[in-house]
Design a protein around this motif. Structure first.
Motif, short mmCIF file in Angstrom:
data_model
loop_
_atom_site.label_atom_id
_atom_site.label_comp_id
_atom_site.label_asym_id
_atom_site.label_seq_id
_atom_site.Cartn_x
_atom_site.Cartn_y
_atom_site.Cartn_z
N MET A 1 0.85 -1.20 0.00
CA MET A 1 0.00 0.00 0.00
C MET A 1 0.88 1.25 0.00
N MET A 2 1.91 1.25 0.82
CA MET A 2 2.78 2.42 0.90
C MET A 2 3.51 2.65 -0.43
N ILE A 3 3.93 1.59 -1.08
CA ILE A 3 4.59 1.73 -2.38
C ILE A 3 3.63 2.33 -3.40
N ALA A 4 2.37 1.87 -3.40
CA ALA A 4 1.37 2.42 -4.33
C ALA A 4 1.15 3.91 -4.05
N VAL A 5 1.06 4.28 -2.80
CA VAL A 5 0.84 5.68 -2.42
C VAL A 5 2.03 6.54 -2.83
N ILE A 6 3.22 6.09 -2.51
CA ILE A 6 4.42 6.86 -2.84
C ILE A 6 4.56 6.98 -4.36
N MET B 1 4.13 15.32 -6.51
CA MET B 1 3.89 15.81 -5.16
C MET B 1 5.06 15.55 -4.22
N ILE B 2 5.93 14.59 -4.59
CA ILE B 2 7.16 14.35 -3.83
C ILE B 2 8.32 14.22 -4.82
N PRO B 3 9.53 14.55 -4.38
CA PRO B 3 10.69 14.43 -5.27
C PRO B 3 11.10 12.96 -5.48
N TRP B 4 11.77 12.70 -6.59
CA TRP B 4 12.16 11.33 -6.90
C TRP B 4 13.15 10.78 -5.87
N GLN B 5 13.96 11.65 -5.27
CA GLN B 5 14.94 11.19 -4.29
C GLN B 5 14.25 10.59 -3.06
N ALA B 6 13.17 11.24 -2.62
CA ALA B 6 12.41 10.71 -1.47
C ALA B 6 11.76 9.38 -1.85
N ALA B 7 11.16 9.33 -3.03
CA ALA B 7 10.52 8.09 -3.48
C ALA B 7 11.55 6.97 -3.59
N ALA B 8 12.73 7.28 -4.13
CA ALA B 8 13.77 6.26 -4.27
C ALA B 8 14.20 5.73 -2.91
N ALA B 9 14.38 6.62 -1.94
CA ALA B 9 14.78 6.18 -0.60
C ALA B 9 13.72 5.26 0.01
N ILE B 10 12.46 5.62 -0.16
CA ILE B 10 11.36 4.81 0.39
C ILE B 10 11.30 3.45 -0.33
N PHE B 11 11.42 3.47 -1.66
CA PHE B 11 11.37 2.22 -2.43
C PHE B 11 12.52 1.30 -2.08
N ILE B 12 13.71 1.86 -1.97
CA ILE B 12 14.88 1.03 -1.64
C ILE B 12 14.67 0.35 -0.30
N ARG B 13 14.22 1.10 0.67
CA ARG B 13 14.00 0.54 2.01
C ARG B 13 12.90 -0.51 1.98
N ASP B 14 11.74 -0.19 1.41
CA ASP B 14 10.61 -1.12 1.44
C ASP B 14 10.84 -2.36 0.58
N LEU B 15 11.38 -2.18 -0.60
CA LEU B 15 11.66 -3.35 -1.44
C LEU B 15 12.72 -4.24 -0.81
#
Length: 188
Positions: free
Chosen positions: A85-90, A98-112
């Motif tokens: 769910m968090m990946i879909a939202v991000i 609405m958010i920069p790619w750097q923040a999304a990348a950090a979240i994706f790296i951690r969650d994946l």
């Protein structure tokens, strides 16, 4: 079926189709619902769908623990539903700028990394660490970050970066707990 030893004997249940697990599965169903509503331009309504998913997360955990319905499947699916769910939202926030790619990348790296690591070790027969207070706190902090972003509050990005830092700290705690749990299991 291999049962995780960290689930107390009085809490193990063979049946996997119980109310907590059905609530967890409903969170997977809410992901496409969220995405359709979000991309149809109803961003605040989509946030309400996200909140509904969050409530099912709280409810499934409460019911599972208080009714003795904790299952190995639930222990594995619950955090997976949260992360998906968090990946879909991000991803939706990234696509709309609405958010920069750097923040999304950090979240994706951690969650994946957490998803792949959990799956890898689960299928190798290792014990998995169930969701704990730090993980749940991180999820709540992400919900607030998304709320602040959706409603365009000035400090939203600063707060998001703070939550990303907390999420990495939580991951290190999970890794430490995983290693400790499996080291103890090897000794027994």
């Amino acid at each position: 079926m291999k049962v995780n030893r960290h689930i107390p004997d009085n809490r193990r249940r063979r049946g996997t189709l119980n109310i907590p697990n059905m609530l967890t599965i409903s969170r997977f169903v809410l992901i496409p619902v969220y995405l359709v509503i979000f991309f149809s331009g109803h961003i605040q309504v989509a946030f309400l769908i996200l909140l509904a998913a969050g409530l099912t997360d709280i409810l499934d955990g409460y019911i599972a623990r208080t009714r003795g319905l904790v299952t190995p499947v639930g222990v594995m699916l619950d955090p997976l539903a949260d992360k998906c769910m968090m990946i879909a939202v991000i991803l939706s926030l990234l696509i709309t700028g609405m958010i920069p790619w750097q923040a999304a990348a950090a979240i994706f790296i951690r969650d994946l990394g957490m998803i792949m690591g959990s799956a890898f070790f689960h299928f190798r027969g290792k014990l998995t660490v169930p969701a704990n207070v730090m993980g749940k706190l991180t999820t709540v902090l992400y919900y607030f970050a998304i709320l602040f972003i959706v409603f365009h509050l000035d400090f939203a990005m600063t707060y998001l970066w703070f939550v990303i830092g907390v999420s990495f700290l939580t991951s290190f705690i999970y890794i430490f707990q995983f290693l400790l749990l499996n080291r103890r299991a090897k000794i027994k």
